[in-house]
Motif scaffolding. Sequence first.
Motif, PDB file in Angstrom:
ATOM      1  N   UNK A   1       0.817  -1.188   0.000  1.00  0.00           N
ATOM      2  CA  UNK A   1       0.000   0.000   0.000  1.00  0.00           C
ATOM      3  C   UNK A   1       0.868   1.263   0.000  1.00  0.00           C
ATOM      4  N   UNK A   2       1.973   1.204   0.738  1.00  0.00           N
ATOM      5  CA  UNK A   2       2.843   2.372   0.799  1.00  0.00           C
ATOM      6  C   UNK A   2       3.547   2.610  -0.545  1.00  0.00           C
ATOM      7  N   UNK A   3       3.840   1.531  -1.268  1.00  0.00           N
ATOM      8  CA  UNK A   3       4.464   1.699  -2.583  1.00  0.00           C
ATOM      9  C   UNK A   3       3.498   2.368  -3.554  1.00  0.00           C
ATOM     10  N   UNK A   4       2.227   1.957  -3.510  1.00  0.00           N
ATOM     11  CA  UNK A   4       1.217   2.558  -4.367  1.00  0.00           C
ATOM     12  C   UNK A   4       1.058   4.043  -4.053  1.00  0.00           C
ATOM     13  N   UNK A   5       1.039   4.385  -2.788  1.00  0.00           N
ATOM     14  CA  UNK A   5       0.934   5.788  -2.379  1.00  0.00           C
ATOM     15  C   UNK A   5       2.161   6.578  -2.832  1.00  0.00           C
ATOM     16  N   UNK A   6       3.335   6.001  -2.682  1.00  0.00           N
ATOM     17  CA  UNK A   6       4.568   6.674  -3.106  1.00  0.00           C
ATOM     18  C   UNK A   6       4.590   6.908  -4.611  1.00  0.00           C
TER      19      UNK A   6
END
Length: 132
Positions: free
Chosen positions: A1-6
Amino acid sequence: MSKLLSISLSFVVLLQSFGVSLCDVSQIDEFIEHAQFHSEQYGDNVLVFISKHYGELKATHDKEHQEEKEDHEQLPFQHQSHFSSATAFVLIAYKEHFKSFEISEYKSHNFFYQAPSSSLHSEGILQPPRHS
């Protein structure tokens, strides 16, 4: 999820660095509709259409086709803006030994604790969940 947000935030920063706003992205359908109109009406391909609305043929196209002025205002990337930034970095080679500082023993407390006195707490209603 954090990769998608980044990745999504990086994409937004990239678009903003090119001067593309969300308003421009939402007007892409107007761009496509007007390009299809030019293709049907004048036989223009995509490169000629872009030249007539954003390039060297823009001035003559605006003069000859005043009836399309309202449609031209709805096209994306029509805003005129100027971005500039000035960055200054100053490196000062100034070395001074830090003087030791004294910590005073005076302590002033700005808070105090008062035990809870609500009836709910004393009756034991608010309890953490227990495993069964």
